[in-house]
Design a protein around this motif. Sequence first.
Motif, short mmCIF file in Angstrom:
data_model
loop_
_atom_site.label_atom_id
_atom_site.label_comp_id
_atom_site.label_asym_id
_atom_site.label_seq_id
_atom_site.Cartn_x
_atom_site.Cartn_y
_atom_site.Cartn_z
N ALA A 1 105.78 34.34 64.63
CA ALA A 1 105.80 35.82 64.63
C ALA A 1 104.97 36.41 63.49
N PRO A 2 105.04 35.88 62.25
CA PRO A 2 104.22 36.47 61.19
C PRO A 2 102.72 36.42 61.49
N PHE A 3 102.24 35.37 62.17
CA PHE A 3 100.82 35.29 62.53
C PHE A 3 100.41 36.54 63.30
N TRP A 4 101.24 36.93 64.29
CA TRP A 4 100.93 38.07 65.14
C TRP A 4 101.13 39.39 64.41
N GLN A 5 102.08 39.45 63.48
CA GLN A 5 102.27 40.66 62.68
C GLN A 5 101.04 40.91 61.79
N SER B 1 81.16 39.65 72.41
CA SER B 1 80.06 40.33 71.72
C SER B 1 80.54 41.42 70.78
N GLY B 2 81.81 41.80 70.86
CA GLY B 2 82.41 42.80 69.99
C GLY B 2 83.90 42.83 70.20
N PRO B 3 84.65 43.45 69.30
CA PRO B 3 86.11 43.42 69.35
C PRO B 3 86.72 43.83 70.68
N ASP B 4 86.20 44.85 71.31
CA ASP B 4 86.81 45.33 72.56
C ASP B 4 85.97 45.01 73.78
N THR C 1 91.58 42.54 68.73
CA THR C 1 91.64 43.47 69.85
C THR C 1 93.04 43.43 70.46
N GLU C 2 93.38 44.49 71.15
CA GLU C 2 94.69 44.57 71.77
C GLU C 2 94.65 44.05 73.21
N THR D 1 97.99 42.55 69.37
CA THR D 1 96.67 42.36 68.78
C THR D 1 96.39 40.87 68.65
N VAL D 2 95.26 40.45 69.19
CA VAL D 2 94.89 39.03 69.17
C VAL D 2 93.54 38.85 68.49
N PRO D 3 93.37 37.70 67.81
CA PRO D 3 92.05 37.42 67.24
C PRO D 3 91.11 36.90 68.31
N ARG D 4 89.89 37.36 68.23
CA ARG D 4 88.79 36.83 69.03
C ARG D 4 87.67 36.57 68.05
#
Length: 145
Positions: free
Chosen positions: A15-19, A105-108, A130-131, A136-139
């Motif tokens: 859970a802290p990773f995602w927070q 190619s970009g966050p969204d 990005t959501e 919110t997830v890392p890309r």
Amino acid sequence: MNESLLSPVLDDDGAPFWQYAARGELRVQSCADCDELRFPPRPCCPHCHSFASEWRRMSGRGRIWSYVVPHPPLLPAYAELAGYNAIVVELADAPRIRLVGNLVSGPDEPLNSVPPERIRIGARVQAVFTEVNGMTVPRWVLERA
């Protein structure tokens, strides 16, 4: 964003990773006693067996360690995004830690926004956030030279 795309599954250890991701921070769990980093998160250090942990902020930089472009997509929700990738990123400041994600190619931008022929093992990448379905997830994006 397509609501039928997969979302992360939350558990107490992760859970802290995602927070932190929700705040735009890439953090990795570390042992508060022996200082070893570990991923995926878990309650006990595999090195010294301590239950004390903390979350260390990473630079968000890394390199593509491996990748795949699934053909055909394994899940129906991903069919319209065919040509998307799944990459494994080795973190620059923690080379034993590797995270799975997507190169975009970009966050969204959509999962298929980077042509498969542009993906190279060893390419330097930077985390973006990005959501997806309310989380919110890392890309990853290619680092600018």
